[in-house]
Design an enzyme around this catalytic site. Structure first.
Site, mmCIF file in Angstrom:
data_model
loop_
_atom_site.group_PDB
_atom_site.id
_atom_site.type_symbol
_atom_site.label_atom_id
_atom_site.label_comp_id
_atom_site.label_asym_id
_atom_site.label_seq_id
_atom_site.Cartn_x
_atom_site.Cartn_y
_atom_site.Cartn_z
ATOM 1 N N LEU A 76 -1.697 -9.662 -0.169
ATOM 2 C CA LEU A 76 -2.667 -10.162 0.809
ATOM 3 C C LEU A 76 -3.821 -10.881 0.152
ATOM 4 C CD1 LEU A 76 -3.289 -7.650 3.677
ATOM 5 C CD2 LEU A 76 -2.582 -10.030 3.787
ATOM 6 N N ASP A 126 -0.418 -2.313 0.330
ATOM 7 C CA ASP A 126 -0.119 -1.322 -0.698
ATOM 8 C C ASP A 126 -1.142 -1.528 -1.835
ATOM 9 O OD1 ASP A 126 1.487 0.650 -1.971
ATOM 10 O OD2 ASP A 126 2.801 -0.849 -2.836
ATOM 11 N N LYS A 155 -1.835 1.793 2.853
ATOM 12 C CA LYS A 155 -1.716 2.902 1.890
ATOM 13 C C LYS A 155 -2.850 2.769 0.877
ATOM 14 C CE LYS A 155 2.751 2.355 0.651
ATOM 15 N NZ LYS A 155 4.090 2.613 0.077
HETATM 16 P P1 IMP Z 1 1.162 -5.169 -2.221
HETATM 17 O O1 IMP Z 1 1.023 -6.557 -2.702
HETATM 18 O O2 IMP Z 1 1.338 -4.171 -3.312
HETATM 19 O O3 IMP Z 1 0.055 -4.765 -1.239
HETATM 20 O O4 IMP Z 1 2.539 -5.074 -1.496
HETATM 21 C C1 IMP Z 1 2.697 -5.369 -0.209
HETATM 22 C C2 IMP Z 1 4.156 -5.534 0.102
HETATM 23 O O5 IMP Z 1 4.967 -4.567 -0.562
HETATM 24 C C3 IMP Z 1 4.357 -5.299 1.563
HETATM 25 O O6 IMP Z 1 4.240 -6.486 2.279
HETATM 26 C C4 IMP Z 1 5.749 -4.731 1.619
HETATM 27 O O7 IMP Z 1 6.673 -5.778 1.722
HETATM 28 C C5 IMP Z 1 5.942 -4.034 0.306
HETATM 29 N N1 IMP Z 1 5.725 -2.578 0.459
HETATM 30 C C6 IMP Z 1 4.678 -1.839 0.051
HETATM 31 N N2 IMP Z 1 4.807 -0.558 0.370
HETATM 32 C C7 IMP Z 1 5.976 -0.459 1.033
HETATM 33 C C8 IMP Z 1 6.680 0.625 1.660
HETATM 34 O O8 IMP Z 1 6.245 1.799 1.695
HETATM 35 N N3 IMP Z 1 7.861 0.306 2.235
HETATM 36 C C9 IMP Z 1 8.374 -0.953 2.235
HETATM 37 N N4 IMP Z 1 7.760 -1.995 1.677
HETATM 38 C C10 IMP Z 1 6.567 -1.753 1.092
#
Ligand code: IMP
Ligand code: MG
Length: 183
Positions: free
Chosen positions: A110, A105, A133
């Site tokens: 990561l 996201d 995304k």
């Molecule tokens: P980031 O650190 O913002 O990339 O978030 C990643 C984490 O957010 C993922 O491993 C998911 O657990 C959660 N996440 C992000 N987008 C979604 C979604 O559309 N549905 C459910 N969980 C999400």
């Protein structure tokens, strides 16, 4: 009271087919080598268990480890902090590591996990994700490279199922669906 509804985005069959393709790619790239798949809990549970079972052990010597991080609160918005709740146990020095994540996201989770894992001096660190995304990416992380991606990038939907949750719900759905809220 808001009613939640889910529209199927990727069926169980589509997921299985795309994981077959990904498994062949991984077998090809790591042929004759060892690979430690580090599953980012809890969202990648279904993904890593299905993907790992599709990889032929005669081609790649697969190991599985887990790490737990959370950047999310209880709802659907990303938080700024990444907490490590549980760290890896395998000795990672000099080994091939693949971080397996449900969805990228903002990329903060990561980015933080790969940074941490590199501290162990693995011989390689690659990123494998079920979904991506890119429109939500933190501008500072726009160059974050996803080495293995099961599906083409998706729009800015909130998706659930096949490991992905909304406040811990829907992880057990066999498909990935778009969650929406109706009045
Ligand atoms: P980031 O650190 O913002 O990339 O978030 C990643 C984490 O957010 C993922 O491993 C998911 O657990 C959660 N996440 C992000 N987008 C979604 C979604 O559309 N549905 C459910 N969980 C999400
Ligand atoms: Mg997650």
């Amino acid at each position: 009271m808001k009613k939640e509804s889910i529209e199927v985005l990727f069926t169980a069959d589509e997921i299985s087919r795309n994981l077959d393709t990904l498994a062949r790619q991984i077998e090809n790239d790591y042929l004759g080598q060892e690979l430690v798949m580090v599953s980012v809990l809890t969202g990648s549970m279904m993904f890593v268990s299905d993907l790992a079972r599709k990889i032929d052990n005669n081609k790649v010597d697969v190991r599985i480890d887990i790490i737990s991080a959370s950047s999310y609160g209880l709802g659907t918005e990303s938080g700024d902090r990444v907490n490590i709740n549980l760290d890896t146990r395998e000795h990672l020095k000099g080994r091939n590591v693949m971080v397996v994540e449900d969805i990228v996201d903002t990329g903060k989770t990561l980015n933080f996990i790969t940074y941490l894992l590199k501290y162990h001096q693995p011989s390689s660190v690659k990123i494998c994700a079920l979904l991506n995304k890119p429109s939500r990416r933190d501008p500072a992380l726009k160059d974050l490279k996803i080495d293995y991606l099961a599906f083409p990038s998706i729009e800015d939907y909130f998706v659930v199922g096949y490991g992905l949750d909304c406040a811990q719900k829907y992880r057990n759905l066999p498909y990935v669906g778009i969650l929406s809220f109706e009045e």
